[in-house]
Design a protein around this motif. Sequence first.
Motif, PDB file in Angstrom:
ATOM      1  N   PRO A  82       0.822  -1.207   0.000  1.00 34.29           N
ATOM      2  CA  PRO A  82       0.000   0.000   0.000  1.00 34.29           C
ATOM      3  C   PRO A  82       0.861   1.266   0.000  1.00 34.29           C
ATOM      4  N   MET A  83       0.395   2.271  -0.764  1.00 33.06           N
ATOM      5  CA  MET A  83       1.090   3.552  -0.835  1.00 33.06           C
ATOM      6  C   MET A  83       0.292   4.636  -0.100  1.00 33.06           C
ATOM      7  N   PHE A  84      -0.985   4.735  -0.451  1.00 34.68           N
ATOM      8  CA  PHE A  84      -1.847   5.661   0.282  1.00 34.68           C
ATOM      9  C   PHE A  84      -3.283   5.188   0.215  1.00 34.68           C
ATOM     10  N   LEU A  85      -4.062   5.708   1.158  1.00 35.47           N
ATOM     11  CA  LEU A  85      -5.498   5.442   1.208  1.00 35.47           C
ATOM     12  C   LEU A  85      -6.188   6.775   1.469  1.00 35.47           C
ATOM     13  N   MET A  86      -7.185   7.082   0.667  1.00 35.38           N
ATOM     14  CA  MET A  86      -7.936   8.323   0.839  1.00 35.38           C
ATOM     15  C   MET A  86      -9.421   8.010   0.818  1.00 35.38           C
ATOM     16  N   GLU A  87     -10.150   8.615   1.742  1.00 41.14           N
ATOM     17  CA  GLU A  87     -11.605   8.523   1.759  1.00 41.14           C
ATOM     18  C   GLU A  87     -12.148   9.939   1.805  1.00 41.14           C
TER      19      GLU A  87
END
Length: 167
Positions: A82-87
């Motif tokens: 994983p690199m990034f997670l955005m919600e």
Amino acid sequence: MADQPNGAAPQQAPQVKMNVLTQYIRDMSFENILARKPAAGQVQPDVKVQVALDAKKREAEHQFDVMMKLTIASNAKETGDPMFLMELEYVGVFHVEGVPDEQLHPFLLIECPRMLFPFARRIVSDVTRDGGFPPLNLDTIDFVSLYRAELQRRAAAMQQQAPETTN
């Protein structure tokens, strides 16, 4: 204008009125997972975007909240790390008049998100850039296809819930 049978006046379609009263970020999170354990060298991202839509009637007449929830996950193509997670939950408050009741649901979940999308796209671009990644410019979303897919998913779920009849 063509004459109507029996001398009746031609019917006029109702005038559709839609105004965006306000729009805002209801909830947002951005997690830079890559910063905790930096990758060696250049990493190619694999970005997955999930879209969920919801519409609710407000107490005021002809007003609706339309919410677009974007869940964006970026993983390294080679390793899957994983690199990034955005919600992002982005909401618009709309004043809608003149839409027949049977067309209101698709109108709220197709036309209203089309109005919100450019603003949500800009937020995603700015946040990913400010989070240390190249700006992510989301592809245009086909809200008609999204709406149809959701109707099919609900119909399939209803069929699975219906008790099977035997002869």
